[in-house]
Write a protein that holds these residues in place. Structure first.
Motif, PDB file in Angstrom:
ATOM      1  N   GLU A 187      48.066  49.299  30.348  1.00 55.86           N
ATOM      2  CA  GLU A 187      47.998  49.234  29.147  1.00 55.86           C
ATOM      3  C   GLU A 187      46.976  50.463  28.207  1.00 55.86           C
ATOM      4  OE1 GLU A 187      46.168  45.382  27.095  1.00 55.86           O
ATOM      5  OE2 GLU A 187      48.227  44.831  28.453  1.00 55.86           O
ATOM      6  N   GLY A 188      46.931  51.200  29.086  1.00 60.59           N
ATOM      7  CA  GLY A 188      45.540  52.403  28.896  1.00 60.59           C
ATOM      8  C   GLY A 188      44.651  51.719  29.459  1.00 60.59           C
ATOM      9  N   HIS A 189      44.114  50.772  29.743  1.00 64.31           N
ATOM     10  CA  HIS A 189      42.416  51.108  29.675  1.00 64.31           C
ATOM     11  C   HIS A 189      42.329  51.215  30.749  1.00 64.31           C
ATOM     12  CE1 HIS A 189      43.701  47.268  27.054  1.00 64.31           C
ATOM     13  NE2 HIS A 189      42.765  47.834  26.299  1.00 64.31           N
ATOM     14  N   TRP A 190      40.592  52.000  30.854  1.00 64.85           N
ATOM     15  CA  TRP A 190      40.284  52.009  32.347  1.00 64.85           C
ATOM     16  C   TRP A 190      40.002  51.128  32.877  1.00 64.85           C
ATOM     17  CZ3 TRP A 190      40.442  57.038  34.138  1.00 64.85           C
ATOM     18  CH2 TRP A 190      41.476  58.162  33.411  1.00 64.85           C
ATOM     19  N   ILE A 191      40.408  51.020  34.395  1.00 60.71           N
ATOM     20  CA  ILE A 191      40.034  49.851  34.812  1.00 60.71           C
ATOM     21  C   ILE A 191      39.033  50.522  36.559  1.00 60.71           C
ATOM     22  CG2 ILE A 191      40.673  48.438  36.967  1.00 60.71           C
ATOM     23  CD1 ILE A 191      41.473  47.099  34.136  1.00 60.71           C
ATOM     24  N   ALA A 192      37.151  50.028  36.731  1.00 57.83           N
ATOM     25  CA  ALA A 192      37.108  50.682  37.947  1.00 57.83           C
ATOM     26  C   ALA A 192      36.566  48.987  38.636  1.00 57.83           C
ATOM     27  CB  ALA A 192      35.729  50.710  36.956  1.00 57.83           C
ATOM     28  N   ARG A 193      37.784  49.103  39.868  1.00 55.43           N
ATOM     29  CA  ARG A 193      37.307  47.576  40.783  1.00 55.43           C
ATOM     30  C   ARG A 193      37.311  48.282  41.801  1.00 55.43           C
ATOM     31  NH1 ARG A 193      42.937  45.733  43.103  1.00 55.43           N
ATOM     32  NH2 ARG A 193      43.037  47.182  43.542  1.00 55.43           N
ATOM     33  N   ASP A 194      35.955  47.554  42.882  1.00 54.12           N
ATOM     34  CA  ASP A 194      35.623  47.648  44.528  1.00 54.12           C
ATOM     35  C   ASP A 194      36.735  47.652  44.916  1.00 54.12           C
ATOM     36  OD1 ASP A 194      35.277  44.695  44.065  1.00 54.12           O
ATOM     37  OD2 ASP A 194      33.664  44.926  45.294  1.00 54.12           O
ATOM     38  N   GLU A 195      36.549  48.072  46.409  1.00 49.25           N
ATOM     39  CA  GLU A 195      38.030  47.737  47.165  1.00 49.25           C
ATOM     40  C   GLU A 195      38.237  46.641  46.831  1.00 49.25           C
ATOM     41  OE1 GLU A 195      37.661  50.782  49.762  1.00 49.25           O
ATOM     42  OE2 GLU A 195      38.709  52.346  48.241  1.00 49.25           O
ATOM     43  N   GLN A 196      37.011  45.387  48.028  1.00 52.82           N
ATOM     44  CA  GLN A 196      37.173  43.905  48.113  1.00 52.82           C
ATOM     45  C   GLN A 196      36.778  42.937  47.411  1.00 52.82           C
ATOM     46  OE1 GLN A 196      36.446  43.961  51.360  1.00 52.82           O
ATOM     47  NE2 GLN A 196      36.444  46.510  50.968  1.00 52.82           N
ATOM     48  N   GLY A 197      37.503  43.907  45.975  1.00 51.22           N
ATOM     49  CA  GLY A 197      37.753  42.704  44.824  1.00 51.22           C
ATOM     50  C   GLY A 197      36.869  42.185  43.988  1.00 51.22           C
ATOM     51  N   GLN A 198      35.223  42.279  44.568  1.00 47.35           N
ATOM     52  CA  GLN A 198      33.891  41.413  44.464  1.00 47.35           C
ATOM     53  C   GLN A 198      33.497  41.667  42.796  1.00 47.35           C
ATOM     54  OE1 GLN A 198      31.493  42.458  47.431  1.00 47.35           O
ATOM     55  NE2 GLN A 198      32.435  40.926  49.001  1.00 47.35           N
TER      56      GLN A 198
ATOM     57  N   GLY B 122      30.612  59.721  47.551  1.00 48.72           N
ATOM     58  CA  GLY B 122      31.964  59.213  48.027  1.00 48.72           C
ATOM     59  C   GLY B 122      32.660  58.063  47.922  1.00 48.72           C
ATOM     60  N   ALA B 123      31.594  57.125  47.334  1.00 50.46           N
ATOM     61  CA  ALA B 123      31.800  55.818  46.975  1.00 50.46           C
ATOM     62  C   ALA B 123      32.491  55.420  45.611  1.00 50.46           C
ATOM     63  CB  ALA B 123      30.734  54.635  46.174  1.00 50.46           C
ATOM     64  N   ILE B 124      33.215  56.559  44.763  1.00 48.17           N
ATOM     65  CA  ILE B 124      34.467  56.507  43.946  1.00 48.17           C
ATOM     66  C   ILE B 124      35.337  57.680  44.152  1.00 48.17           C
ATOM     67  CG2 ILE B 124      34.404  57.014  41.512  1.00 48.17           C
ATOM     68  CD1 ILE B 124      32.056  56.625  41.302  1.00 48.17           C
ATOM     69  N   ARG B 125      36.334  56.655  44.096  1.00 46.17           N
ATOM     70  CA  ARG B 125      37.740  57.791  44.352  1.00 46.17           C
ATOM     71  C   ARG B 125      39.115  57.205  43.049  1.00 46.17           C
ATOM     72  NH1 ARG B 125      42.222  54.807  45.954  1.00 46.17           N
ATOM     73  NH2 ARG B 125      42.318  52.815  46.877  1.00 46.17           N
ATOM     74  N   PHE B 126      39.961  57.703  42.449  1.00 45.15           N
ATOM     75  CA  PHE B 126      40.234  58.198  40.762  1.00 45.15           C
ATOM     76  C   PHE B 126      41.786  57.630  42.394  1.00 45.15           C
ATOM     77  CE2 PHE B 126      37.104  60.364  39.926  1.00 45.15           C
ATOM     78  CZ  PHE B 126      36.778  59.664  38.987  1.00 45.15           C
ATOM     79  N   ALA B 127      42.368  56.441  41.356  1.00 44.82           N
ATOM     80  CA  ALA B 127      43.860  56.037  41.272  1.00 44.82           C
ATOM     81  C   ALA B 127      44.489  57.359  40.799  1.00 44.82           C
ATOM     82  CB  ALA B 127      44.116  54.732  40.801  1.00 44.82           C
ATOM     83  N   PRO B 128      45.664  57.891  42.028  1.00 44.76           N
ATOM     84  CA  PRO B 128      47.548  58.359  41.165  1.00 44.76           C
ATOM     85  C   PRO B 128      47.195  58.472  39.481  1.00 44.76           C
ATOM     86  CG  PRO B 128      47.850  57.884  43.206  1.00 44.76           C
ATOM     87  CD  PRO B 128      46.611  56.517  42.707  1.00 44.76           C
ATOM     88  N   ARG B 129      47.057  59.572  38.728  1.00 43.84           N
ATOM     89  CA  ARG B 129      47.786  59.299  36.938  1.00 43.84           C
ATOM     90  C   ARG B 129      49.061  57.553  37.685  1.00 43.84           C
ATOM     91  NH1 ARG B 129      44.888  59.787  32.821  1.00 43.84           N
ATOM     92  NH2 ARG B 129      44.665  61.658  32.099  1.00 43.84           N
ATOM     93  N   SER B 130      50.262  57.969  38.559  1.00 42.76           N
ATOM     94  CA  SER B 130      51.109  57.129  38.411  1.00 42.76           C
ATOM     95  C   SER B 130      50.930  55.598  38.868  1.00 42.76           C
ATOM     96  CB  SER B 130      52.209  57.654  39.649  1.00 42.76           C
ATOM     97  OG  SER B 130      51.926  57.576  40.869  1.00 42.76           O
ATOM     98  N   ALA B 131      49.858  55.867  38.959  1.00 43.04           N
ATOM     99  CA  ALA B 131      49.369  54.445  39.429  1.00 43.04           C
ATOM    100  C   ALA B 131      48.839  53.427  38.249  1.00 43.04           C
ATOM    101  CB  ALA B 131      48.590  54.259  41.212  1.00 43.04           C
ATOM    102  N   ARG B 132      48.976  52.147  38.251  1.00 38.31           N
ATOM    103  CA  ARG B 132      48.626  51.537  37.386  1.00 38.31           C
ATOM    104  C   ARG B 132      47.929  50.367  37.926  1.00 38.31           C
ATOM    105  NH1 ARG B 132      49.174  54.986  34.602  1.00 38.31           N
ATOM    106  NH2 ARG B 132      50.397  55.133  33.562  1.00 38.31           N
ATOM    107  N   LEU B 133      46.200  50.349  37.213  1.00 36.85           N
ATOM    108  CA  LEU B 133      45.549  49.526  38.362  1.00 36.85           C
ATOM    109  C   LEU B 133      45.305  48.208  37.419  1.00 36.85           C
ATOM    110  CD1 LEU B 133      43.002  51.543  39.596  1.00 36.85           C
ATOM    111  CD2 LEU B 133      44.092  50.925  40.444  1.00 36.85           C
ATOM    112  N   SER B 134      45.094  47.130  38.175  1.00 37.63           N
ATOM    113  CA  SER B 134      44.305  45.246  37.231  1.00 37.63           C
ATOM    114  C   SER B 134      42.962  45.634  38.437  1.00 37.63           C
ATOM    115  CB  SER B 134      46.009  44.771  38.139  1.00 37.63           C
ATOM    116  OG  SER B 134      45.721  43.941  37.700  1.00 37.63           O
ATOM    117  N   LEU B 135      42.265  44.528  37.256  1.00 39.18           N
ATOM    118  CA  LEU B 135      40.839  43.851  37.711  1.00 39.18           C
ATOM    119  C   LEU B 135      42.136  42.573  39.372  1.00 39.18           C
ATOM    120  CD1 LEU B 135      39.256  43.306  35.238  1.00 39.18           C
ATOM    121  CD2 LEU B 135      38.804  44.959  36.512  1.00 39.18           C
ATOM    122  N   PHE B 136      43.280  42.494  39.054  1.00 38.94           N
ATOM    123  CA  PHE B 136      43.292  40.685  40.012  1.00 38.94           C
ATOM    124  C   PHE B 136      44.374  41.537  41.526  1.00 38.94           C
ATOM    125  CE2 PHE B 136      43.188  39.569  35.588  1.00 38.94           C
ATOM    126  CZ  PHE B 136      41.874  39.404  36.248  1.00 38.94           C
ATOM    127  N   ASN B 137      44.734  42.697  41.247  1.00 40.88           N
ATOM    128  CA  ASN B 137      45.447  42.781  42.518  1.00 40.88           C
ATOM    129  C   ASN B 137      44.700  44.262  43.614  1.00 40.88           C
ATOM    130  OD1 ASN B 137      45.377  45.787  41.188  1.00 40.88           O
ATOM    131  ND2 ASN B 137      47.640  45.751  41.168  1.00 40.88           N
TER     132      ASN B 137
END
Length: 73
Positions: free
Chosen positions: A23-34, A58-73
């Motif tokens: 939906e175009g919202h910015w997501i920030a989530r840790d890689e462990q899902g915590q 080095g604790a932050i990386r950016f997803a590719p523009r083509s990827a769509r993130l979710s807090l739940f996956n």
């Protein structure tokens, strides 16, 4: 002579990925899902991840523009 304050050590081991959801919202989530959040803008997501990772380099990386993130996956 006062003792110097030892450097602050961190137990934070969160590594974050930041990107957009479907939906175009910015997501920030840790890689462990915590922890994570949905943000109105990129800078807010970066600030959150920076604080939560205790400013670790080095604790932050950016997803590719083509990827769509979710807090739940």
């Amino acid at each position: 002579m006062p003792n110097p304050v030892p450097p602050r050590t961190s137990n934070a081991h969160h590594r974050f990925v930041i990107g957009l959801d479907g939906e175009g919202h910015w997501i920030a989530r840790d890689e462990q899902g915590q922890t994570g959040g949905v943000f109105a803008d990129r800078l807010s997501a970066i600030r959150f991840a920076t604080m939560e990772s205790d400013h670790q380099a080095g604790a932050i990386r950016f997803a590719p523009r083509s990827a769509r993130l979710s807090l739940f996956n």
